[in-house]
Design a protein around this motif. Sequence first.
Motif, PDB file in Angstrom:
ATOM      1  N   ASP A   1       0.793  -1.235   0.000  1.00 54.25           N
ATOM      2  CA  ASP A   1       0.000   0.000   0.000  1.00 54.25           C
ATOM      3  C   ASP A   1       0.825   1.285   0.000  1.00 54.25           C
ATOM      4  OD1 ASP A   1       0.963  -0.319   2.575  1.00 54.25           O
ATOM      5  OD2 ASP A   1      -0.953   0.023   3.556  1.00 54.25           O
ATOM      6  N   LEU A   2       2.134   1.196  -0.177  1.00 54.09           N
ATOM      7  CA  LEU A   2       2.987   2.383  -0.110  1.00 54.09           C
ATOM      8  C   LEU A   2       3.551   2.761  -1.479  1.00 54.09           C
ATOM      9  CD1 LEU A   2       5.080   1.574   3.095  1.00 54.09           C
ATOM     10  CD2 LEU A   2       2.947   2.882   2.932  1.00 54.09           C
ATOM     11  N   LEU A   3       3.606   4.062  -1.721  1.00 53.70           N
ATOM     12  CA  LEU A   3       4.272   4.633  -2.882  1.00 53.70           C
ATOM     13  C   LEU A   3       5.242   5.668  -2.327  1.00 53.70           C
ATOM     14  CD1 LEU A   3       4.326   4.664  -6.007  1.00 53.70           C
ATOM     15  CD2 LEU A   3       2.636   6.502  -5.905  1.00 53.70           C
ATOM     16  N   THR A   4       6.536   5.484  -2.588  1.00 50.42           N
ATOM     17  CA  THR A   4       7.538   6.380  -2.038  1.00 50.42           C
ATOM     18  C   THR A   4       7.838   7.504  -3.029  1.00 50.42           C
ATOM     19  OG1 THR A   4       8.545   4.620  -0.739  1.00 50.42           O
ATOM     20  CG2 THR A   4       9.897   6.565  -1.141  1.00 50.42           C
ATOM     21  N   VAL A   5       7.853   8.736  -2.506  1.00 51.61           N
ATOM     22  CA  VAL A   5       8.230   9.908  -3.296  1.00 51.61           C
ATOM     23  C   VAL A   5       9.414  10.543  -2.578  1.00 51.61           C
ATOM     24  CG1 VAL A   5       7.472  12.086  -4.286  1.00 51.61           C
ATOM     25  CG2 VAL A   5       5.827  10.222  -3.994  1.00 51.61           C
ATOM     26  N   ALA A   6      10.474  10.843  -3.327  1.00 55.55           N
ATOM     27  CA  ALA A   6      11.697  11.339  -2.702  1.00 55.55           C
ATOM     28  C   ALA A   6      12.283  12.507  -3.484  1.00 55.55           C
ATOM     29  CB  ALA A   6      12.731  10.217  -2.622  1.00 55.55           C
ATOM     30  N   ASN A   7      13.022  13.325  -2.766  1.00 55.29           N
ATOM     31  CA  ASN A   7      13.864  14.363  -3.367  1.00 55.29           C
ATOM     32  C   ASN A   7      15.162  13.662  -3.748  1.00 55.29           C
ATOM     33  OD1 ASN A   7      15.667  16.488  -3.812  1.00 55.29           O
ATOM     34  ND2 ASN A   7      14.702  17.795  -2.301  1.00 55.29           N
ATOM     35  N   SER A   8      15.556  13.738  -5.011  1.00 52.41           N
ATOM     36  CA  SER A   8      16.674  12.930  -5.507  1.00 52.41           C
ATOM     37  C   SER A   8      18.047  13.367  -5.018  1.00 52.41           C
ATOM     38  CB  SER A   8      16.673  12.937  -7.039  1.00 52.41           C
ATOM     39  OG  SER A   8      17.001  14.226  -7.521  1.00 52.41           O
ATOM     40  N   SER A   9      18.146  14.539  -4.372  1.00 51.54           N
ATOM     41  CA  SER A   9      19.474  15.008  -4.001  1.00 51.54           C
ATOM     42  C   SER A   9      19.410  15.987  -2.829  1.00 51.54           C
ATOM     43  CB  SER A   9      20.147  15.665  -5.210  1.00 51.54           C
ATOM     44  OG  SER A   9      21.513  15.904  -4.963  1.00 51.54           O
ATOM     45  N   SER A  10      20.560  16.530  -2.505  1.00 49.36           N
ATOM     46  CA  SER A  10      20.660  17.489  -1.405  1.00 49.36           C
ATOM     47  C   SER A  10      20.638  18.914  -1.948  1.00 49.36           C
ATOM     48  CB  SER A  10      21.968  17.249  -0.640  1.00 49.36           C
ATOM     49  OG  SER A  10      23.070  17.405  -1.517  1.00 49.36           O
ATOM     50  N   GLY A  11      20.639  19.866  -1.052  1.00 47.20           N
ATOM     51  CA  GLY A  11      20.810  21.256  -1.443  1.00 47.20           C
ATOM     52  C   GLY A  11      19.548  22.070  -1.571  1.00 47.20           C
ATOM     53  N   SER A  12      18.430  21.458  -2.001  1.00 38.53           N
ATOM     54  CA  SER A  12      17.209  22.244  -2.166  1.00 38.53           C
ATOM     55  C   SER A  12      15.972  21.360  -2.035  1.00 38.53           C
ATOM     56  CB  SER A  12      17.202  22.945  -3.536  1.00 38.53           C
ATOM     57  OG  SER A  12      17.190  21.999  -4.578  1.00 38.53           O
ATOM     58  N   THR A  13      14.855  21.998  -1.765  1.00 37.62           N
ATOM     59  CA  THR A  13      13.588  21.292  -1.674  1.00 37.62           C
ATOM     60  C   THR A  13      13.056  20.976  -3.070  1.00 37.62           C
ATOM     61  OG1 THR A  13      12.289  23.329  -1.697  1.00 37.62           O
ATOM     62  CG2 THR A  13      12.980  22.505   0.470  1.00 37.62           C
ATOM     63  N   VAL A  14      12.086  20.073  -3.135  1.00 36.54           N
ATOM     64  CA  VAL A  14      11.327  19.839  -4.363  1.00 36.54           C
ATOM     65  C   VAL A  14       9.847  19.930  -4.028  1.00 36.54           C
ATOM     66  CG1 VAL A  14      13.035  18.408  -5.545  1.00 36.54           C
ATOM     67  CG2 VAL A  14      11.300  17.315  -4.119  1.00 36.54           C
ATOM     68  N   THR A  15       9.087  20.408  -4.982  1.00 37.16           N
ATOM     69  CA  THR A  15       7.633  20.475  -4.853  1.00 37.16           C
ATOM     70  C   THR A  15       7.039  19.631  -5.965  1.00 37.16           C
ATOM     71  OG1 THR A  15       7.735  22.685  -3.893  1.00 37.16           O
ATOM     72  CG2 THR A  15       5.634  22.026  -4.867  1.00 37.16           C
ATOM     73  N   TYR A  16       5.967  18.903  -5.612  1.00 39.22           N
ATOM     74  CA  TYR A  16       5.303  18.093  -6.625  1.00 39.22           C
ATOM     75  C   TYR A  16       3.807  18.080  -6.363  1.00 39.22           C
ATOM     76  CZ  TYR A  16       4.942  14.189  -3.269  1.00 39.22           C
ATOM     77  OH  TYR A  16       4.640  13.405  -2.186  1.00 39.22           O
ATOM     78  N   ASP A  17       3.044  17.886  -7.438  1.00 36.63           N
ATOM     79  CA  ASP A  17       1.608  17.695  -7.353  1.00 36.63           C
ATOM     80  C   ASP A  17       1.341  16.212  -7.558  1.00 36.63           C
ATOM     81  OD1 ASP A  17       1.341  20.451  -7.185  1.00 36.63           O
ATOM     82  OD2 ASP A  17       0.882  20.681  -9.318  1.00 36.63           O
ATOM     83  N   VAL A  18       0.391  15.677  -6.798  1.00 42.28           N
ATOM     84  CA  VAL A  18       0.030  14.268  -6.917  1.00 42.28           C
ATOM     85  C   VAL A  18      -1.484  14.135  -7.015  1.00 42.28           C
ATOM     86  CG1 VAL A  18       0.106  13.964  -4.388  1.00 42.28           C
ATOM     87  CG2 VAL A  18       0.246  11.962  -5.874  1.00 42.28           C
ATOM     88  N   VAL A  19      -1.925  13.263  -7.928  1.00 42.40           N
ATOM     89  CA  VAL A  19      -3.336  12.910  -8.063  1.00 42.40           C
ATOM     90  C   VAL A  19      -3.403  11.398  -8.144  1.00 42.40           C
ATOM     91  CG1 VAL A  19      -5.456  13.120  -9.421  1.00 42.40           C
ATOM     92  CG2 VAL A  19      -3.824  15.034  -9.340  1.00 42.40           C
ATOM     93  N   ILE A  20      -4.233  10.797  -7.290  1.00 42.76           N
ATOM     94  CA  ILE A  20      -4.418   9.341  -7.292  1.00 42.76           C
ATOM     95  C   ILE A  20      -5.914   9.071  -7.356  1.00 42.76           C
ATOM     96  CG2 ILE A  20      -4.070   7.190  -6.026  1.00 42.76           C
ATOM     97  CD1 ILE A  20      -1.639   8.607  -4.668  1.00 42.76           C
ATOM     98  N   VAL A  21      -6.315   8.238  -8.319  1.00 42.40           N
ATOM     99  CA  VAL A  21      -7.720   7.869  -8.497  1.00 42.40           C
ATOM    100  C   VAL A  21      -7.812   6.355  -8.417  1.00 42.40           C
ATOM    101  CG1 VAL A  21      -9.692   7.926 -10.087  1.00 42.40           C
ATOM    102  CG2 VAL A  21      -8.122   9.883  -9.966  1.00 42.40           C
ATOM    103  N   GLY A  22      -8.812   5.859  -7.707  1.00 42.14           N
ATOM    104  CA  GLY A  22      -8.976   4.423  -7.585  1.00 42.14           C
ATOM    105  C   GLY A  22     -10.335   4.039  -7.056  1.00 42.14           C
ATOM    106  N   THR A  23     -10.396   2.809  -6.575  1.00 38.77           N
ATOM    107  CA  THR A  23     -11.659   2.276  -6.081  1.00 38.77           C
ATOM    108  C   THR A  23     -11.562   1.881  -4.609  1.00 38.77           C
ATOM    109  OG1 THR A  23     -11.159  -0.031  -6.625  1.00 38.77           O
ATOM    110  CG2 THR A  23     -12.154   1.320  -8.370  1.00 38.77           C
ATOM    111  N   SER A  24     -12.724   1.783  -3.970  1.00 42.24           N
ATOM    112  CA  SER A  24     -12.808   1.380  -2.564  1.00 42.24           C
ATOM    113  C   SER A  24     -13.108  -0.098  -2.414  1.00 42.24           C
ATOM    114  CB  SER A  24     -13.895   2.194  -1.859  1.00 42.24           C
ATOM    115  OG  SER A  24     -15.168   1.908  -2.432  1.00 42.24           O
ATOM    116  N   ALA A  25     -13.356  -0.776  -3.507  1.00 40.75           N
ATOM    117  CA  ALA A  25     -13.652  -2.218  -3.436  1.00 40.75           C
ATOM    118  C   ALA A  25     -13.177  -2.885  -4.713  1.00 40.75           C
ATOM    119  CB  ALA A  25     -15.155  -2.441  -3.270  1.00 40.75           C
TER     120      ALA A  25
END
Length: 169
Positions: free
Chosen positions: A145-169
Amino acid sequence: MPTTLKTIVTAQIEAVYKNVLDLGTPTDNLLKKVKIELADGTGANSADRMFHDQRTLAASASEDLDLAGVLASPFGATLTFVELRAVMICAASTNTNNVRVTRPASNGVPLFLAASDGLDIPPGGLFLWSCPADGKVSVTAGTGDLLTVANSSSGSTVTYDVVIVGTSA
């Protein structure tokens, strides 16, 4: 009154390819567009859960998006995805580092083929996956149930938009 969800996922590439010559300019026009429409529900060609957010990660930081019982809907309800229908992650164009998206070695949702598989999204880039069929990417609480999102390096922040669509059953 219960919530309902209607989703349209569109991917498109439009290009004009020219060869400028002395006496003419041959042109190749391309428009490739794929549209997936999802009705409200839990079967094939449908979805009933959506999460979206803009997030920022510190230099070299990462986070696990837990798709089973942690994220909240736009209306504040806790979301538990059972199957995924679409995932879109967009890296801000102002980022210096890449946004890295991976299936963690432990408890990773099988969006990518194997544990630790993933990809880098460069500044201004995006990743889009979608499939309307049942049973293609299942979310299993506690084990997948996990999806990992990471900043690939040092020195600065990263900003990202995420949209996930799915079902409950």
